[in-house]
Scaffold this active site. Structure first.
Site, PDB file in Angstrom:
ATOM      1  N   GLY A  15       0.831  -1.211   0.000  1.00 56.35           N
ATOM      2  CA  GLY A  15       0.000   0.000   0.000  1.00 56.35           C
ATOM      3  C   GLY A  15       0.858   1.250   0.000  1.00 56.35           C
ATOM      4  N   VAL A  27      16.727   8.868  -1.267  1.00 53.34           N
ATOM      5  CA  VAL A  27      17.554   7.783  -1.827  1.00 53.34           C
ATOM      6  C   VAL A  27      18.283   8.298  -3.067  1.00 53.34           C
ATOM      7  CG1 VAL A  27      17.474   5.549  -3.032  1.00 53.34           C
ATOM      8  CG2 VAL A  27      16.148   5.873  -0.924  1.00 53.34           C
ATOM      9  N   ARG A  76       0.634  -4.789  -5.649  1.00 52.37           N
ATOM     10  CA  ARG A  76       0.781  -6.046  -4.922  1.00 52.37           C
ATOM     11  C   ARG A  76       1.097  -7.088  -5.996  1.00 52.37           C
ATOM     12  NH1 ARG A  76      -0.644  -4.217   0.310  1.00 52.37           N
ATOM     13  NH2 ARG A  76      -2.477  -2.883   0.280  1.00 52.37           N
ATOM     14  N   ASP A 107       5.902  -5.217   5.898  1.00 52.69           N
ATOM     15  CA  ASP A 107       6.685  -6.437   6.145  1.00 52.69           C
ATOM     16  C   ASP A 107       6.517  -7.481   5.042  1.00 52.69           C
ATOM     17  OD1 ASP A 107       4.167  -7.065   7.012  1.00 52.69           O
ATOM     18  OD2 ASP A 107       4.743  -7.484   9.084  1.00 52.69           O
ATOM     19  N   GLY A 108       5.413  -7.418   4.274  1.00 59.67           N
ATOM     20  CA  GLY A 108       5.307  -8.280   3.090  1.00 59.67           C
ATOM     21  C   GLY A 108       6.412  -7.927   2.097  1.00 59.67           C
ATOM     22  N   THR A 129       4.390   2.117   5.594  1.00 61.44           N
ATOM     23  CA  THR A 129       3.000   1.664   5.743  1.00 61.44           C
ATOM     24  C   THR A 129       2.273   2.575   6.723  1.00 61.44           C
ATOM     25  OG1 THR A 129       1.531  -0.066   6.579  1.00 61.44           O
ATOM     26  CG2 THR A 129       3.765  -0.088   7.452  1.00 61.44           C
ATOM     27  N   ASP A 131       0.010   1.558   8.566  1.00 64.72           N
ATOM     28  CA  ASP A 131      -0.538   0.709   9.631  1.00 64.72           C
ATOM     29  C   ASP A 131       0.299   0.678  10.911  1.00 64.72           C
ATOM     30  OD1 ASP A 131      -2.458   0.054   7.739  1.00 64.72           O
ATOM     31  OD2 ASP A 131      -1.518  -1.840   7.178  1.00 64.72           O
ATOM     32  N   ASP A 133       2.523  -1.319  11.686  1.00 63.03           N
ATOM     33  CA  ASP A 133       2.543  -2.703  12.180  1.00 63.03           C
ATOM     34  C   ASP A 133       3.857  -3.422  11.886  1.00 63.03           C
ATOM     35  OD1 ASP A 133       2.195  -2.793   9.450  1.00 63.03           O
ATOM     36  OD2 ASP A 133       0.621  -4.318   9.493  1.00 63.03           O
ATOM     37  N   MET A 173      -8.596   2.412   8.936  1.00 61.13           N
ATOM     38  CA  MET A 173      -7.767   1.344   8.350  1.00 61.13           C
ATOM     39  C   MET A 173      -6.778   0.768   9.366  1.00 61.13           C
ATOM     40  SD  MET A 173      -6.677   2.228   4.477  1.00 61.13           S
ATOM     41  CE  MET A 173      -7.706   1.682   3.118  1.00 61.13           C
ATOM     42  N   ARG A 175      -5.480  -2.772   8.565  1.00 60.46           N
ATOM     43  CA  ARG A 175      -5.459  -4.217   8.281  1.00 60.46           C
ATOM     44  C   ARG A 175      -5.666  -4.994   9.581  1.00 60.46           C
ATOM     45  NH1 ARG A 175      -1.436  -7.068   3.979  1.00 60.46           N
ATOM     46  NH2 ARG A 175      -1.385  -4.940   3.237  1.00 60.46           N
ATOM     47  N   GLN A 256      -7.544   7.832   3.927  1.00 57.16           N
ATOM     48  CA  GLN A 256      -6.515   7.841   4.980  1.00 57.16           C
ATOM     49  C   GLN A 256      -5.110   7.636   4.417  1.00 57.16           C
ATOM     50  OE1 GLN A 256      -8.215   5.345   8.560  1.00 57.16           O
ATOM     51  NE2 GLN A 256      -9.270   4.828   6.698  1.00 57.16           N
TER      52      GLN A 256
HETATM   53  P1  ADP Z   1       3.145  -4.660   2.708  1.00 57.68           P
HETATM   54  O1  ADP Z   1       4.483  -4.607   2.100  1.00 57.68           O
HETATM   55  O2  ADP Z   1       2.560  -3.306   2.941  1.00 57.68           O
HETATM   56  O3  ADP Z   1       3.093  -5.553   3.930  1.00 57.68           O
HETATM   57  P2  ADP Z   1       1.913  -6.778   1.165  1.00 57.68           P
HETATM   58  O4  ADP Z   1       1.810  -7.721   2.307  1.00 57.68           O
HETATM   59  O5  ADP Z   1       0.775  -6.707   0.210  1.00 57.68           O
HETATM   60  O6  ADP Z   1       2.136  -5.265   1.651  1.00 57.68           O
HETATM   61  O7  ADP Z   1       3.234  -7.126   0.378  1.00 57.68           O
HETATM   62  C1  ADP Z   1       3.631  -6.342  -0.717  1.00 57.68           C
HETATM   63  C2  ADP Z   1       4.271  -7.224  -1.742  1.00 57.68           C
HETATM   64  O8  ADP Z   1       5.458  -7.819  -1.199  1.00 57.68           O
HETATM   65  C3  ADP Z   1       3.437  -8.411  -2.203  1.00 57.68           C
HETATM   66  O9  ADP Z   1       2.483  -8.055  -3.147  1.00 57.68           O
HETATM   67  C4  ADP Z   1       4.504  -9.299  -2.785  1.00 57.68           C
HETATM   68  O10 ADP Z   1       4.933  -8.828  -4.045  1.00 57.68           O
HETATM   69  C5  ADP Z   1       5.664  -9.082  -1.799  1.00 57.68           C
HETATM   70  N1  ADP Z   1       5.624 -10.133  -0.779  1.00 57.68           N
HETATM   71  C6  ADP Z   1       4.718 -10.293   0.218  1.00 57.68           C
HETATM   72  N2  ADP Z   1       4.955 -11.416   0.921  1.00 57.68           N
HETATM   73  C7  ADP Z   1       6.041 -12.005   0.348  1.00 57.68           C
HETATM   74  C8  ADP Z   1       6.787 -13.203   0.603  1.00 57.68           C
HETATM   75  N3  ADP Z   1       6.463 -14.031   1.588  1.00 57.68           N
HETATM   76  N4  ADP Z   1       7.852 -13.467  -0.190  1.00 57.68           N
HETATM   77  C9  ADP Z   1       8.189 -12.628  -1.189  1.00 57.68           C
HETATM   78  N5  ADP Z   1       7.524 -11.502  -1.494  1.00 57.68           N
HETATM   79  C10 ADP Z   1       6.468 -11.173  -0.736  1.00 57.68           C
HETATM   80  O1  F6P Z   2      -1.474  -1.638   4.506  1.00 62.12           O
HETATM   81  C1  F6P Z   2      -2.123  -0.431   4.237  1.00 62.12           C
HETATM   82  C2  F6P Z   2      -3.595  -0.658   3.998  1.00 62.12           C
HETATM   83  O2  F6P Z   2      -4.194   0.578   3.704  1.00 62.12           O
HETATM   84  C3  F6P Z   2      -4.334  -1.345   5.143  1.00 62.12           C
HETATM   85  O3  F6P Z   2      -4.650  -0.469   6.199  1.00 62.12           O
HETATM   86  C4  F6P Z   2      -5.520  -1.902   4.421  1.00 62.12           C
HETATM   87  O4  F6P Z   2      -6.024  -3.050   5.058  1.00 62.12           O
HETATM   88  C5  F6P Z   2      -4.957  -2.264   3.072  1.00 62.12           C
HETATM   89  O5  F6P Z   2      -3.785  -1.520   2.884  1.00 62.12           O
HETATM   90  C6  F6P Z   2      -5.904  -1.999   1.921  1.00 62.12           C
HETATM   91  O6  F6P Z   2      -5.311  -2.469   0.771  1.00 62.12           O
HETATM   92  P1  F6P Z   2      -5.866  -2.118  -0.704  1.00 62.12           P
HETATM   93  O7  F6P Z   2      -5.499  -0.700  -0.999  1.00 62.12           O
HETATM   94  O8  F6P Z   2      -5.142  -3.087  -1.570  1.00 62.12           O
HETATM   95  O9  F6P Z   2      -7.335  -2.301  -0.655  1.00 62.12           O
END
Ligand code: ADP
Ligand code: F6P
Length: 324
Positions: A15, A27, A76, A107-108, A129, A131, A133, A173, A175, A256
């Site tokens: 996000g 950067v 994503r 963290d994803g 993020t 969040d 989190d 929001m 998550r 938000q």
């Molecule tokens: P955030 O980075 O905000 O936590 P997501 O959880 O949607 O958001 O993760 C963002 C992107 O990071 C995912 O769409 C994917 O491309 C990558 N990602 C998430 N989890 C993994 C994973 N376990 N291994 C590798 N890439 C990941």
């Molecule tokens: O991680 C940020 C966030 O805005 C969360 O608060 C919410 O659950 C999620 O992303 C919404 O994702 P999307 O924009 O893909 O609907």
């Protein structure tokens, strides 16, 4: 060490969050000032796989520090979880001469950076993020702007709610995390705060509380409901039926995530962006940048991802006490 990294790239993932542009700008400008080449990868890991890679110069990041969103775009990309796809991403980095990568996301996104680092691409994560989190840091890029945006919106809902002597369920929001709800709950003086980490959801207790406060003369009743609990519309209908008090649900949603970043988000994101480049120049990889106890710090990604984060107990207890 310093001559190992020559070309770095930056991407935003997950996000979007206000302040990501300040981080990108930092950067790019730090890298150029230190004699490196910089590339921007558009649309996160999706853009990496599609080789949407552009050269970044100082002027490409002019006039962006005040803008919400991310100029690089974000996405994503679920398939990046698969090892063969991660290998393709690493091969593309190598093909483009990218020997250092800054990933701005949650963290994803860190897990994607971790995978690339294991495949030999020097990678650094920045916490981006709304969040809040991410366990290894007290600060994430975008949270401050998001809570201020939500707080102002909730104040506005409260004006109309008080005028009509209504009850309002306002969903924010986050998550699975309740930080935005807790901060707004306290800052907006909400009567009830519902967060997933402290799932003590008891609708009858909320209904009794509304009736009691109304008897005491309160003209409004604001319930801040975290997205992780959800169901705000049906909750509002049930509350109205049980109390006889008109009740409306407002789901603040993506507003938000937008808007011009606060000073705090611009400042912290700028320092973190520079810090990430300096880590790469020092020959560091597989690190994430954070902010703790008044200092910018960095951790190994594995260590950071293994950490857990809880809602601060004292703040939660006080939020209940103040919501009288
Ligand atoms: P955030 O980075 O905000 O936590 P997501 O959880 O949607 O958001 O993760 C963002 C992107 O990071 C995912 O769409 C994917 O491309 C990558 N990602 C998430 N989890 C993994 C994973 N376990 N291994 C590798 N890439 C990941
Ligand atoms: O991680 C940020 C966030 O805005 C969360 O608060 C919410 O659950 C999620 O992303 C919404 O994702 P999307 O924009 O893909 O609907």
């Amino acid at each position: 060490m310093a001559d190992q990294v020559k070309t770095i790239a930056v991407l935003t993932s997950g996000g979007d969050a206000p302040g990501m542009n300040a981080a990108i700008r930092a950067v790019v400008r730090t890298a150029i000032a230190r004699g490196l080449k910089v590339k921007g990868i558009e649309r996160g890991y999706m853009g990496l796989l599609n080789e949407e890679i552009i050269d970044m110069e100082t002027h490409n990041v002019s006039d962006i520090i005040q803008k919400g969103g991310t100029i690089l775009g974000t996405a994503r990309c679920p398939e990046f979880k698969f090892p063969d796809v991660q290998q393709k991403g690493a091969d593309i980095c190598k093909k483009h001469g990218i020997d250092g990568l800054v990933v701005i996301g949650g963290d994803g996104s860190y897990r994607g950076a971790q995978a690339l680092a294991r495949l030999g691409i020097n990678a650094i994560g920045l916490p981006g993020t709304i969040d809040l989190d991410i366990a290894c840091t007290d600060y994430t890029i975008g949270f401050d702007t998001a809570v201020n945006t939500a707080m102002e919106a909730i104040d506005k809902v409260r004006d109309t709610s008080s005028s009509h002597e209504r009850c309002s369920v306002i969903e924010v929001m986050g998550r699975h995390a309740g930080y935005i709800a807790l901060w707004c709950g306290i800052a907006n003086g909400a009567e009830d705060i519902l967060i997933p980490e402290k799932y003590d959801y008891n609708e009858q207790a909320i209904i009794n509380n509304i009736i009691e406060k109304r008897k005491m003369g309160k003209k409004h009743h604001i319930i801040i409901n975290a997205e992780g609990i959800g169901h705000s519309n049906s909750m509002a209908k049930r509350i109205e039926a049980a109390t006889g008090i008109e009740t409306r649900a407002t789901i603040l949603g993506h507003m938000q995530r937008g808007g011009s970043p606060t000073c705090k988000d611009r400042y912290y994101a700028s320092i973190m962006g520079a810090y990430a480049v300096d880590l790469l120049i020092e020959g560091k990889t597989k690190r994430v940048v954070g902010y703790r106890n008044g200092e910018f710090i960095d951790y190994d990604i594995e260590e950071a991802l293994a950490m857990t984060k809880n809602i601060p107990e004292y703040s939660f207890e006080i939020s209940k006490l103040l919501a009288k």
